[in-house]
Design a protein around this motif. Structure first.
Motif, PDB file in Angstrom:
ATOM      1  N   GLU A 132       0.841  -1.189   0.000  1.00  0.00           N
ATOM      2  CA  GLU A 132       0.000   0.000   0.000  1.00  0.00           C
ATOM      3  C   GLU A 132       0.876   1.240   0.000  1.00  0.00           C
ATOM      4  O   GLU A 132       2.103   1.164   0.158  1.00  0.00           O
ATOM      5  CB  GLU A 132      -0.909   0.013   1.230  1.00  0.00           C
ATOM      6  N   GLY A 133       0.251   2.383  -0.193  1.00  0.00           N
ATOM      7  CA  GLY A 133       0.975   3.643  -0.164  1.00  0.00           C
ATOM      8  C   GLY A 133       1.263   4.086   1.259  1.00  0.00           C
ATOM      9  O   GLY A 133       0.816   3.472   2.226  1.00  0.00           O
ATOM     10  N   LYS A 394       4.949  11.616   0.423  1.00  0.00           N
ATOM     11  CA  LYS A 394       3.914  10.620   0.172  1.00  0.00           C
ATOM     12  C   LYS A 394       4.268   9.820  -1.076  1.00  0.00           C
ATOM     13  O   LYS A 394       4.634  10.395  -2.099  1.00  0.00           O
ATOM     14  CB  LYS A 394       2.553  11.298  -0.007  1.00  0.00           C
ATOM     15  N   VAL A 395       4.160   8.497  -0.980  1.00  0.00           N
ATOM     16  CA  VAL A 395       4.480   7.611  -2.096  1.00  0.00           C
ATOM     17  C   VAL A 395       3.311   6.662  -2.327  1.00  0.00           C
ATOM     18  O   VAL A 395       2.552   6.342  -1.406  1.00  0.00           O
ATOM     19  CB  VAL A 395       5.776   6.818  -1.840  1.00  0.00           C
ATOM     20  N   GLU A 396       3.167   6.206  -3.590  1.00  0.00           N
ATOM     21  CA  GLU A 396       2.065   5.317  -3.932  1.00  0.00           C
ATOM     22  C   GLU A 396       2.291   3.904  -3.427  1.00  0.00           C
ATOM     23  O   GLU A 396       1.352   3.206  -3.059  1.00  0.00           O
ATOM     24  CB  GLU A 396       1.859   5.308  -5.447  1.00  0.00           C
ATOM     25  N   VAL A 397       3.568   3.450  -3.457  1.00  0.00           N
ATOM     26  CA  VAL A 397       3.892   2.103  -2.995  1.00  0.00           C
ATOM     27  C   VAL A 397       5.038   2.217  -1.994  1.00  0.00           C
ATOM     28  O   VAL A 397       6.136   2.671  -2.334  1.00  0.00           O
ATOM     29  CB  VAL A 397       4.299   1.174  -4.153  1.00  0.00           C
ATOM     30  N   GLU A 437      10.507   3.423  -1.268  1.00  0.00           N
ATOM     31  CA  GLU A 437       9.493   3.673  -2.281  1.00  0.00           C
ATOM     32  C   GLU A 437       9.732   2.701  -3.430  1.00  0.00           C
ATOM     33  O   GLU A 437      10.856   2.584  -3.923  1.00  0.00           O
ATOM     34  CB  GLU A 437       9.584   5.111  -2.785  1.00  0.00           C
ATOM     35  N   GLU A 443       2.269  -3.673  -7.226  1.00  0.00           N
ATOM     36  CA  GLU A 443       1.068  -2.866  -7.279  1.00  0.00           C
ATOM     37  C   GLU A 443       0.387  -2.905  -5.911  1.00  0.00           C
ATOM     38  O   GLU A 443       0.511  -3.899  -5.184  1.00  0.00           O
ATOM     39  CB  GLU A 443       0.106  -3.393  -8.345  1.00  0.00           C
ATOM     40  N   PRO A 444      -0.311  -1.832  -5.536  1.00  0.00           N
ATOM     41  CA  PRO A 444      -1.055  -1.874  -4.270  1.00  0.00           C
ATOM     42  C   PRO A 444      -2.013  -3.051  -4.251  1.00  0.00           C
ATOM     43  O   PRO A 444      -2.726  -3.315  -5.216  1.00  0.00           O
ATOM     44  CB  PRO A 444      -1.797  -0.536  -4.261  1.00  0.00           C
TER      45      PRO A 444
END
Length: 469
Positions: A132-133, A394-397, A437, A443-444
């Motif tokens: 998750e992010g 903040k990061v997506e993964v 990161e 992928e999330p």
């Protein structure tokens, strides 16, 4: 007898000839010379192991085969030639079947796969987490010193000259705000109290005289001068009582309490409180220092000025010196964590002050961190190492560092599948103290081994080593 010997030599020659063809020729020659040969027959083993000389046609065929032209079907192959096409497809004959584009017996679909049930993973203490992010927090590592909070420390001063009569608190004891901690015997206090009491009595008398003269003047019975003199005396008495009350207030005494104590002393003349001066704690906290004993003179020049030191240690400071090269990254309100061993708790504080003035000797700025200390685990004077949060991205993964393993030049993770785990190469980006990161490869929502993933790396290495054998 001769016939028996002939049969024995014949049998021996046949046995030796089967095992050693070249030796059998010598033996057979000797037997023939002795007249013991059996019709000159050559053993079958010799025929099978002897290759006839190649003819010219065979040489031509071999040359054409070397150029890439196939031999006609059905032609016999020379004896002793290895049959690669037949043996390689037969595992029983020791052949190895290589997959196209694969190596060591792995096809592309099965490479990097580890079969492992959920129960086996649990026994190996392999922890899983969904991708998750999140937020990456970057920190600045700086040493610091635990200090007392300047807003939560107070001294109990001896405001008057006198002698210590009572010490009611010991070191380490808790005190409440306004609680009496010591009592002094002071002549200065006695004079201030007596001045106030005298002024109070005189003011009462002057008020009575003024009221009487005013009544007579209203009836025009007395002279106006008597009324005016009575009014002036009463005003002066009132002024004196106001001045004596302010003097008591400067000493920390309450005029009402002094008057009440004086009335009480009238009933117990042997227990006068006129010289008693009570010292009270200015804040709630703990006695951390005791500077005098009973009988010590205080308050005069050269005498101790303080009796106790009281501190509220439920909140402390961390004093940090930050160099100018890193000072621009530190901001007030930033979160600060004390770094210790794995078993040591990591308390958090907050930057409350960044000095605008640099130390001319160290070229660094003083930074103050407020540290809660409800459990009294930290003591002033302790040296600590702190992490000051300087950025948040903040990061997506976001993936814990414990999930990343290095295999050669690759950084890989192990993704949970129905059969077990699958190795997957990832590309990492920014990092903080705990996580990376992930730019690509995940992928999330993917479920990844985040603890004890090195066990899976070892299992994968054993599988590949077994394939090489």
């Amino acid at each position: 007898m001769r016939a028996f010997l002939s049969v024995a030599f014949l049998a021996l020659g046949i046995a030796i000839g089967g095992a050693f063809p070249r030796v059998s020729e010598t033996v057979q020659g000797a037997l023939a010379a002795a007249g013991l040969s059996t019709a000159g027959k050559t053993p079958a083993t010799h025929v099978a192991l002897t290759r006839p000389p190649a003819s010219k046609a065979d040489d031509d065929d071999d040359q054409e085969h070397a150029k890439g032209e196939p031999k006609p079907a059905g032609e016999p192959k020379p004896a002793g030639e290895r049959k690669h096409s037949d043996d390689e497809g037969n595992p029983e004959l020791g052949g190895h079947k290589h997959a196209e584009g694969g190596a060591h017996g792995h096809d592309e679909e099965g490479e990097g796969k580890i079969r492992m049930t959920a129960e086996q993973a649990e026994r190996q203490d392999i922890k899983l987490a969904k991708v998750e992010g999140g937020v990456l927090s970057r920190h600045l590592l700086v040493p610091g010193t635990i200090a007392q909070d300047a807003d939560r420390i107070a001294r109990v001063p001896a405001r008057v000259a006198g002698t210590v009569a009572e010490m009611r608190k010991r070191l380490g004891e808790d005190v409440a705000k306004g609680e009496v901690v010591a009592v002094l015997d002071s002549r200065e206090v006695a004079e201030a109290k007596s001045d106030f009491l005298t002024a109070t009595v005189k003011a009462d008398l002057e008020k009575t005289n003024f009221d009487r003269q005013k009544a007579l003047w209203d009836k025009r019975i007395s002279a106006e001068s008597a009324f005016l003199n009575a009014r002036a005396a009463y005003s002066e008495a009132t002024l004196r009582i106001d001045l004596s009350r302010q003097k008591l207030s400067a000493l920390g005494l309450n005029a009402t309490e002094v008057a009440a104590a004086a009335k009480k002393d009238e009933t117990t003349p042997n227990l006068s409180t006129l010289r008693r001066y009570e010292l009270r704690s200015p804040l709630a906290g703990r006695i951390v220092e005791r500077k005098v004993d009973v009988g010590t003179k205080v308050g005069s020049e050269g005498d101790p000025a303080d009796v106790y030191t009281v501190a509220d240690l439920s909140s402390l400071w961390i004093e940090i010196s930050v160099p100018t090269t890193e000072l621009s990254k530190v901001r007030e309100g930033a979160r600060v964590t004390i770094v210790g061993g794995e078993e040591t708790p990591r308390p958090e504080g907050k930057v409350v002050f960044v000095s605008p003035i640099l130390n001319p000797e160290t070229r660094s700025a003083r930074v103050i961190v407020a540290l809660p200390n409800k459990d009294m685990a930290w003591r002033p004077g302790t040296f600590v190492t702190t992490e000051i949060e300087i950025a948040q991205d903040k990061v997506e993964v976001r993936l814990p560092k414990s999930a990343i393993q290095n295999i050669g030049a690759e950084k890989v993770v192990f993704v949970r599948t129905e059969e077990g785990f699958s190795k997957r190469e990832v590309t990492i980006g920014k990092a903080d103290d705990d996580a990376y990161e992930i730019l690509s490869g995940l992928e999330p929502g993917d479920e990844v081994a985040v603890a004890n993933s090195f066990v899976l790396k070892a299992e994968l290495g054993k599988a590949e080593a077994g394939d090489d054998d």
